[in-house]
Design a protein around this motif. Structure first.
Motif, PDB file in Angstrom:
ATOM      1  N   LEU A 409       0.749  -1.234  -0.016  1.00  0.00           N
ATOM      2  CA  LEU A 409       0.002   0.027  -0.149  1.00  0.00           C
ATOM      3  C   LEU A 409       0.761   1.477  -0.108  1.00  0.00           C
ATOM      4  O   LEU A 409       0.537   2.038  -0.964  1.00  0.00           O
ATOM      5  N   PRO A 410       1.877   1.395   0.933  1.00  0.00           N
ATOM      6  CA  PRO A 410       2.623   2.721   0.833  1.00  0.00           C
ATOM      7  C   PRO A 410       3.346   2.824  -0.572  1.00  0.00           C
ATOM      8  O   PRO A 410       3.547   3.908  -1.140  1.00  0.00           O
ATOM      9  N   THR A 411       3.803   1.645  -0.952  1.00  0.00           N
ATOM     10  CA  THR A 411       4.463   1.743  -2.351  1.00  0.00           C
ATOM     11  C   THR A 411       3.517   2.242  -3.169  1.00  0.00           C
ATOM     12  O   THR A 411       4.000   3.080  -4.269  1.00  0.00           O
ATOM     13  N   ALA A 412       2.356   1.680  -3.222  1.00  0.00           N
ATOM     14  CA  ALA A 412       1.558   1.894  -4.545  1.00  0.00           C
ATOM     15  C   ALA A 412       0.971   3.464  -4.410  1.00  0.00           C
ATOM     16  O   ALA A 412       0.751   4.003  -5.444  1.00  0.00           O
ATOM     17  N   VAL A 413       0.700   4.107  -3.100  1.00  0.00           N
ATOM     18  CA  VAL A 413       0.476   5.365  -3.245  1.00  0.00           C
ATOM     19  C   VAL A 413       1.337   6.388  -3.383  1.00  0.00           C
ATOM     20  O   VAL A 413       1.348   7.225  -4.084  1.00  0.00           O
ATOM     21  N   LEU A 414       2.630   6.116  -2.840  1.00  0.00           N
ATOM     22  CA  LEU A 414       3.900   7.137  -3.284  1.00  0.00           C
ATOM     23  C   LEU A 414       4.168   6.693  -4.841  1.00  0.00           C
ATOM     24  O   LEU A 414       4.320   7.863  -5.370  1.00  0.00           O
ATOM     25  N   LEU A 415       4.184   5.722  -5.485  1.00  0.00           N
ATOM     26  CA  LEU A 415       4.137   5.571  -6.696  1.00  0.00           C
ATOM     27  C   LEU A 415       3.016   6.476  -7.649  1.00  0.00           C
ATOM     28  O   LEU A 415       3.393   7.158  -8.571  1.00  0.00           O
ATOM     29  N   ALA A 416       1.885   6.278  -7.172  1.00  0.00           N
ATOM     30  CA  ALA A 416       0.759   7.095  -7.847  1.00  0.00           C
ATOM     31  C   ALA A 416       0.952   8.762  -7.516  1.00  0.00           C
ATOM     32  O   ALA A 416       0.825   9.259  -8.617  1.00  0.00           O
ATOM     33  N   ALA A 417       1.414   9.119  -6.607  1.00  0.00           N
ATOM     34  CA  ALA A 417       1.839  10.537  -6.389  1.00  0.00           C
ATOM     35  C   ALA A 417       2.698  10.750  -7.323  1.00  0.00           C
ATOM     36  O   ALA A 417       2.997  11.958  -7.868  1.00  0.00           O
ATOM     37  N   ALA A 418       3.916  10.211  -7.383  1.00  0.00           N
ATOM     38  CA  ALA A 418       5.088  10.314  -8.419  1.00  0.00           C
ATOM     39  C   ALA A 418       4.595  10.380  -9.501  1.00  0.00           C
ATOM     40  O   ALA A 418       4.994  11.286 -10.324  1.00  0.00           O
ATOM     41  N   MET A 419       3.583   9.422 -10.127  1.00  0.00           N
ATOM     42  CA  MET A 419       3.370   9.393 -11.504  1.00  0.00           C
ATOM     43  C   MET A 419       2.377  10.610 -11.866  1.00  0.00           C
ATOM     44  O   MET A 419       2.347  11.071 -12.820  1.00  0.00           O
ATOM     45  N   ASP A 420       1.848  11.252 -10.846  1.00  0.00           N
ATOM     46  CA  ASP A 420       0.754  12.444 -11.215  1.00  0.00           C
ATOM     47  C   ASP A 420       1.950  13.553 -11.235  1.00  0.00           C
ATOM     48  O   ASP A 420       1.525  14.677 -11.615  1.00  0.00           O
ATOM     49  N   GLY A 421       3.053  13.650 -10.821  1.00  0.00           N
ATOM     50  CA  GLY A 421       4.019  14.895 -10.885  1.00  0.00           C
ATOM     51  C   GLY A 421       4.331  15.280 -12.389  1.00  0.00           C
ATOM     52  O   GLY A 421       4.187  14.390 -13.271  1.00  0.00           O
ATOM     53  N   GLN A 422       4.805  16.173 -12.574  1.00  0.00           N
ATOM     54  CA  GLN A 422       5.208  16.924 -13.861  1.00  0.00           C
ATOM     55  C   GLN A 422       6.575  16.680 -14.256  1.00  0.00           C
ATOM     56  O   GLN A 422       6.914  17.265 -15.621  1.00  0.00           O
ATOM     57  N   ARG A 423       7.162  16.474 -13.368  1.00  0.00           N
ATOM     58  CA  ARG A 423       8.811  16.515 -13.697  1.00  0.00           C
ATOM     59  C   ARG A 423       9.414  14.832 -14.143  1.00  0.00           C
ATOM     60  O   ARG A 423       9.462  14.306 -13.127  1.00  0.00           O
ATOM     61  N   ASN A 424       9.203  14.653 -15.300  1.00  0.00           N
ATOM     62  CA  ASN A 424       9.696  13.404 -15.764  1.00  0.00           C
ATOM     63  C   ASN A 424      11.339  13.278 -16.021  1.00  0.00           C
ATOM     64  O   ASN A 424      11.614  13.397 -16.786  1.00  0.00           O
ATOM     65  N   PHE A 425      11.955  13.488 -14.704  1.00  0.00           N
ATOM     66  CA  PHE A 425      13.396  13.644 -14.858  1.00  0.00           C
ATOM     67  C   PHE A 425      14.306  12.290 -14.326  1.00  0.00           C
ATOM     68  O   PHE A 425      15.237  12.281 -14.629  1.00  0.00           O
ATOM     69  N   GLY A 426      13.195  11.365 -13.799  1.00  0.00           N
ATOM     70  CA  GLY A 426      14.227  10.071 -13.666  1.00  0.00           C
ATOM     71  C   GLY A 426      13.598   9.118 -12.567  1.00  0.00           C
ATOM     72  O   GLY A 426      12.764   9.648 -11.664  1.00  0.00           O
ATOM     73  N   VAL A 427      14.117   7.990 -12.349  1.00  0.00           N
ATOM     74  CA  VAL A 427      13.565   7.000 -11.556  1.00  0.00           C
ATOM     75  C   VAL A 427      13.928   7.222 -10.016  1.00  0.00           C
ATOM     76  O   VAL A 427      13.460   6.722  -9.068  1.00  0.00           O
ATOM     77  N   ARG A 428      14.863   8.435  -9.967  1.00  0.00           N
ATOM     78  CA  ARG A 428      15.100   8.821  -8.232  1.00  0.00           C
ATOM     79  C   ARG A 428      13.794   9.313  -7.748  1.00  0.00           C
ATOM     80  O   ARG A 428      13.596   9.137  -6.579  1.00  0.00           O
ATOM     81  N   TYR A 429      12.789   9.570  -8.526  1.00  0.00           N
ATOM     82  CA  TYR A 429      11.575   9.982  -7.747  1.00  0.00           C
ATOM     83  C   TYR A 429      10.552   8.804  -7.460  1.00  0.00           C
ATOM     84  O   TYR A 429       9.712   9.003  -6.768  1.00  0.00           O
ATOM     85  N   ALA A 430      11.114   7.633  -7.772  1.00  0.00           N
ATOM     86  CA  ALA A 430      10.514   6.470  -7.402  1.00  0.00           C
ATOM     87  C   ALA A 430      11.711   5.538  -6.850  1.00  0.00           C
ATOM     88  O   ALA A 430      11.336   4.215  -6.879  1.00  0.00           O
ATOM     89  N   ILE A 431      12.679   5.962  -6.175  1.00  0.00           N
ATOM     90  CA  ILE A 431      13.605   5.247  -5.694  1.00  0.00           C
ATOM     91  C   ILE A 431      13.145   4.187  -4.450  1.00  0.00           C
ATOM     92  O   ILE A 431      13.820   3.242  -4.083  1.00  0.00           O
ATOM     93  N   PHE A 432      12.082   4.391  -3.980  1.00  0.00           N
ATOM     94  CA  PHE A 432      11.499   3.563  -2.996  1.00  0.00           C
ATOM     95  C   PHE A 432      11.094   2.410  -3.634  1.00  0.00           C
ATOM     96  O   PHE A 432      10.889   1.383  -2.980  1.00  0.00           O
ATOM     97  N   VAL A 433      10.890   2.331  -4.888  1.00  0.00           N
ATOM     98  CA  VAL A 433      10.083   1.161  -5.383  1.00  0.00           C
ATOM     99  C   VAL A 433      11.243  -0.102  -5.171  1.00  0.00           C
ATOM    100  O   VAL A 433      10.933  -1.030  -4.727  1.00  0.00           O
ATOM    101  N   PRO A 434      12.519   0.109  -5.587  1.00  0.00           N
ATOM    102  CA  PRO A 434      13.379  -0.952  -5.553  1.00  0.00           C
ATOM    103  C   PRO A 434      13.962  -1.330  -4.144  1.00  0.00           C
ATOM    104  O   PRO A 434      14.176  -2.422  -3.660  1.00  0.00           O
TER     105      PRO A 434
END
Length: 587
Positions: A409-434
């Motif tokens: 659940l925390p991973t899904a919510v954080l990923l959904a929030a990051a996907m909604d962001g406007q800055r497509n700059f890198g996977v560092r915005y989703a570093i919590f996934v690995p």
């Protein structure tokens, strides 16, 4: 620390089954069963000795995995020049130390920069109190214009983040071990320590890995709070507060983690009679409230550590007006005004129009699927397979479902929030996934098939080989399905590939192979080329016919090239590359 416990992956009943949780009985968890307690006799003695040896092998394996990760990160930190964001954080850390002021980089809370400040303090650089530039200027001035050695200063600034990344590895191991025994802990730690993205960003003086690691630590402590809520809920609140005090994108996880805090209290008395349910619900709410109060206290403490008087006077026009629900929510947060204004700045950045690059397409704006697509490119294939198998197990295996809300659940919510962001700059915005994925992968061990251990071992070996092959170029890593690290620039840009980290390597290459040749440079980064002995001109400021010699272009600039630069690149031929992030053309 090394003794196996009942784990969440063990379908066998515990000797304490039927006893209410919270009564002192160990919680039933899968994977490894506790050995029989009878004293070893006869043929059992060799088996007992084997178990003792295994208890020694587990900490040895943990040490080896963390050591190889440390070597990878320190080597990367030594060889890389400052990335785009690092001078800002290092300069801000120096201002914290010498001026005790919150004036720089208010769009991020101070805790991560206080961590970096520990390394800056150890380096003891000369700091010019009279310099009054902006946050980028302060960092550049500190590194290149104040008589300091930027190589030494950057290494010291990166070391605290490296140390914290290794400590998060212990959290990953312990969490995995509690879910699936020693084997589960080692599977999780192997995936964590060989994750190219975690190694890449864990070796930089940035905020992404510290923020994600604090969230993971909070989730682990909330899982432990199912048995001892009075001990672990305040600790989980401290870890959550540390995450929120490091990076504001972690705010999306706060409601989820508070819900999990209440769930953990509820689970401690799950055998309560119906008439006690209302009292139990009140206790769950109180547990969530305690977690929240501790988190708020940590955020305030981080600001007070910088400036005990909390002086805050934003520059005119620095804080945008944020209308609507987001503006009202920012104003209601129980944090210092500097934090609330920083959040408004983040909202302002989200309203800007940014450019992106994905799968060879240069576009304006953002793509909702950017982060999943980028993770698909930059995650080892074996790791993707184990993530998928573990996630499926947590969702489908009955014994594992109690763990699923904590991990997924925390991973899904954080990923959904990051996907909604406007800055497509890198996977560092989703570093919590690995990081979360490393723990979730242990769910695969619950699949009761003879081939599972062998398949898991093969996938882990594949991950390790893929990661080691990219050493020490972890930042531009791509998996084999996308051509490997040398081809990442064809699919992605910015911090996925080229974040300014290879300016020093470029200087060495130009001196070694191309001495005396005219150099034209389009560099994306915060480093100062002249400091490293690179004397170059900008080809975009000259007529195309005058641009002759070496055309050196950062791969992010190649990806987004338009107009004159695009024509220059198309009329040149590629002769070399540096660090898989900078391309050298000849004209």
């Amino acid at each position: 620390m090394t003794r196996d416990r009942h784990t969440a992956l063990d379908p066998r009943p515990s000797p304490d089954a039927g006893r209410p949780a919270g009564s002192g009985a160990p919680e039933v968890l899968p994977g490894a069963a506790v050995a029989a307690s009878a004293a070893p006799t006869g043929r059992a003695r060799p088996l007992a000795r084997l178990r003792r040896h295994r208890r020694l092998l587990v900490p040895l394996a943990v040490a080896v995995l963390l050591l190889q990760m440390a070597v990878a990160m320190v080597t990367t930190a030594v060889e890389q020049t400052p990335t785009i964001d690092e001078p800002v954080y290092v300069g801000t850390a120096a201002v914290y130390l010498h001026e005790h002021s919150l004036r720089l980089n208010p769009e991020h809370p101070p805790l991560g920069k206080l961590l970096i400040a520990a390394g800056v303090a150890a380096a003891d650089p000369h700091f010019d109190r009279g310099y009054a530039g902006d946050q980028s200027g302060v960092g550049r001035h500190l590194l290149y214009e104040s008589g300091n050695d930027p190589w030494r200063l950057m290494l010291w600034a990166r070391l605290p983040v490296i140390a914290l990344t290794l400590l998060f590895g212990l959290v990953v191991f312990t969490f995995g071990r509690e879910l699936a025994g020693a084997a589960g802990g080692l599977v999780a730690l192997t995936l964590y320590t060989f994750s190219p993205d975690v190694v890449a960003h864990g070796s930089l003086a940035t905020l992404d890995v510290p923020a994600a690691g604090f969230v993971l630590t909070s989730v682990w402590l909330l899982w432990r709070a199912r048995r001892r809520p009075r001990l672990y809920l305040p600790l989980a609140g401290a870890a959550l507060g540390a995450a929120v005090a490091t990076k504001m994108n972690t705010l999306a996880a706060v409601p989820v983690l508070l819900l999990l805090a209440g769930l953990s209290v509820w689970r401690t008395r799950r055998a309560a009679v119906p008439r006690a349910r209302l009292k139990l619900l009140a206790r769950a709410g109180a547990g969530a409230a305690v977690t929240a109060l501790v988190a708020v206290a940590v955020v305030w403490a981080s600001y007070l550590a910088v400036d005990p008087l909390l002086h805050w006077a934003p520059v005119s026009g620095e804080v945008p007006a944020v209308p609507g629900l987001r503006g009202r929510l920012a104003g209601l947060l129980p944090f210092p005004e500097a934090y609330r204004d920083g959040l408004r700045m983040q909202f302002g950045l989200e309203n800007a129009r940014w450019e992106g690059f994905l799968f060879g397409r240069h576009y304006e704006g953002s793509l909702w699927y950017y982060l999943p697509a980028a993770l698909l490119v930059k995650t080892p294939l074996g790791m993707l397979a184990l993530w998928a198998a573990g996630t499926a197990a947590f969702l489908t295996v009955r014994q594992l479902r109690p763990v699923a809300p904590y991990l997924l659940l925390p991973t899904a919510v954080l990923l959904a929030a990051a996907m909604d962001g406007q800055r497509n700059f890198g996977v560092r915005y989703a570093i919590f996934v690995p990081m979360f994925g490393a723990v979730a992968a242990v769910g695969a061990l619950a699949l009761r098939r003879r081939w599972v251990p062998l398949a898991a071992a093969g996938l882990l070996a594949f991950v390790a080989v893929s990661s080691l092959r990219t050493f020490p170029f972890y930042l531009p890593y791509a998996n084999e399905a996308f051509g490997g690290t040398a081809k990442t620039h064809e699919w992605l840009h910015d911090s996925n590939v080229d974040w300014g980290q290879d300016l020093g390597r470029l200087a060495d290459r130009l001196r070694g192979r191309y001495a005396g040749q005219r150099v034209w440079l389009v560099y994306k980064g915060s480093g100062v080329p002249a400091f490293y002995g690179i004397h170059a001109s900008d080809p975009r400021r000259q007529p195309e016919r005058k641009v002759r010699g070496l055309l050196v272009v950062s791969d992010s600039s190649v990806a987004k090239a338009r107009g004159p630069l695009a024509r220059l690149i198309h009329s040149s031929h590629e002769v070399d590359e540096v660090g898989h992030s900078i391309t050298i053309f000849h004209r």
